[in-house]
Design an enzyme around this catalytic site. Structure first.
Site, PDB file in Angstrom:
ATOM      1  N   HIS A 230       0.817  -1.212   0.000  1.00 42.47           N
ATOM      2  CA  HIS A 230       0.000   0.000   0.000  1.00 42.47           C
ATOM      3  C   HIS A 230       0.862   1.278   0.000  1.00 42.47           C
ATOM      4  CE1 HIS A 230      -3.527  -2.465   0.914  1.00 42.47           C
ATOM      5  NE2 HIS A 230      -2.985  -2.886   2.017  1.00 42.47           N
TER       6      HIS A 230
HETATM    7  O1  RIB Z   1      -5.418   0.234   4.179  1.00 45.95           O
HETATM    8  C1  RIB Z   1      -4.003   0.198   4.174  1.00 45.95           C
HETATM    9  C2  RIB Z   1      -3.431   1.359   4.916  1.00 45.95           C
HETATM   10  O2  RIB Z   1      -3.808   1.296   6.301  1.00 45.95           O
HETATM   11  C3  RIB Z   1      -1.898   1.364   4.925  1.00 45.95           C
HETATM   12  O3  RIB Z   1      -1.441   2.680   5.028  1.00 45.95           O
HETATM   13  C4  RIB Z   1      -1.565   0.611   6.173  1.00 45.95           C
HETATM   14  O4  RIB Z   1      -0.272   0.952   6.691  1.00 45.95           O
HETATM   15  C5  RIB Z   1      -2.630   1.105   7.095  1.00 45.95           C
HETATM   16  O5  RIB Z   1      -2.200   2.363   7.633  1.00 45.95           O
END
Ligand code: RIB
Ligand code: CA
Length: 308
Positions: A242
């Site tokens: 992500h």
């Molecule tokens: O949904 C994924 C996000 O939420 C990423 O940034 C992970 O680190 C959490 O913060």
């Protein structure tokens, strides 16, 4: 040689945040002015401790760390130890930090850095938008000093990962998302629509494990822990990277493709709160990415981490 782009990383480490921070530190295209921390994956002070430990691991304690908000603007804090483990960075034994957090609050650092910078700053929030939303509310003038906000969060055509409708960062602090979405700042979003296409497969992790350096080994260990949740939940071949999508976009935007749209977030009721929507037919307020060249992305990620 293009000059390095000044950025502030706002983060809730989190294994994928950690990989993003390490990628930024390994990349001459960006100049990390500071790291600010926000409660999200795990509470404060853990996110701050994790940021300090990561900079110690990377021998980059020259990068200042400022502790930010302890909880969302309105809602109670919701954390994700079920994904990241109790430390937030389970899977690696990070070193004891050799530096302490800077005096002063992360929100004030964001304001001062934006107002005082020689050139407009790029904000890279990798967690809930609490610090960014608070900074805009406290000092609206920073809007004219921000080059771009590149945020990992939201989900548009993709289901949520925290509720059916809401992605974690948007779910934790939807009111801060509303402040940012309506601030008029140039906004690029890395939602689940693209991050679920940036899957770190076992082959990628094995390539990373081929580097003996402590950073590469720690990164591989964190991914080995972090991957289990999403692989089990979605029956997919690898862990979604992500937050690293934010930094990879700054290094080489050509590996991403996206959509301009008017974006919004639901703050009305418990069943749909944090749901992010995009109207592609209205005057756009953001670009969100929904495509990535995964081969180029992981070639960049693995080779850059391998040289730290
Ligand atoms: O949904 C994924 C996000 O939420 C990423 O940034 C992970 O680190 C959490 O913060
Ligand atoms: Ca994060």
């Amino acid at each position: 040689m293009t000059l390095a782009r000044p950025i502030i990383i706002d983060t809730d480490p989190g294994q994928d945040d950690a990989i993003a921070i390490l990628l930024a530190l390994a990349s001459p295209e960006v100049d990390v002015l500071a790291v600010t921390t926000v409660a999200g994956n795990v509470p404060q002070p853990l996110v701050t401790d994790n940021a300090l430990a990561l900079l110690t691991l990377a021998n980059r304690t020259d990068v200042p760390v400022y502790r930010g908000c302890e909880r969302p603007l309105l809602r109670p804090l919701y954390t994700a130890e079920y994904v990241h483990g109790p430390s937030g960075v389970d899977g690696a034994e990070l070193p004891e930090p050799t530096v302490r957090q800077e005096p002063g609050h992360g929100v004030d650092l964001i304001i001062e850095a934006c107002l005082d910078a020689d050139e407009p700053v790029t904000l890279c929030p990798l967690g809930p938008l609490t610090n960014i939303g608070m900074a805009i509310a406290k000092e609206p003038r920073i809007v004219d000093h921000i080059r771009e906000i590149v945020w990992m969060g939201g989900a548009f055509d993709e289901p949520g990962n925290t509720t059916e409708l809401a992605e974690f960062n948007a779910y934790v602090d939807p009111h801060a998302v509303h402040v940012v979405f309506t601030a008029g700042v140039p906004l690029t979003i890395m939602p689940l629509d693209v991050t679920h296409r940036a899957l770190m497969t076992p082959d990628h992790v094995e390539r990373l494990e081929g580097y003996e350096a402590p950073v590469a080994q720690a990164a591989a260990g964190m991914i080995r822990f972090y991957e289990r949740y999403d692989i089990d939940k979605y029956d997919i071949p690898g862990a979604p990277m992500h937050d690293p999508c934010v930094i990879a976009y700054l290094i080489d935007p050509s590996m991403f493709s996206g959509v301009d749209a008017l974006v919004a977030v639901d703050i009305t009721n418990e069943a749909t709160i944090g749901n992010t929507t995009a109207d592609r037919h209205a005057e756009p307020t953001a670009t969100y990415m929904d495509g990535v060249d995964a081969d180029r992305f992981f070639d960049l990620l693995v080779t850059r981490l391998g040289r730290l």
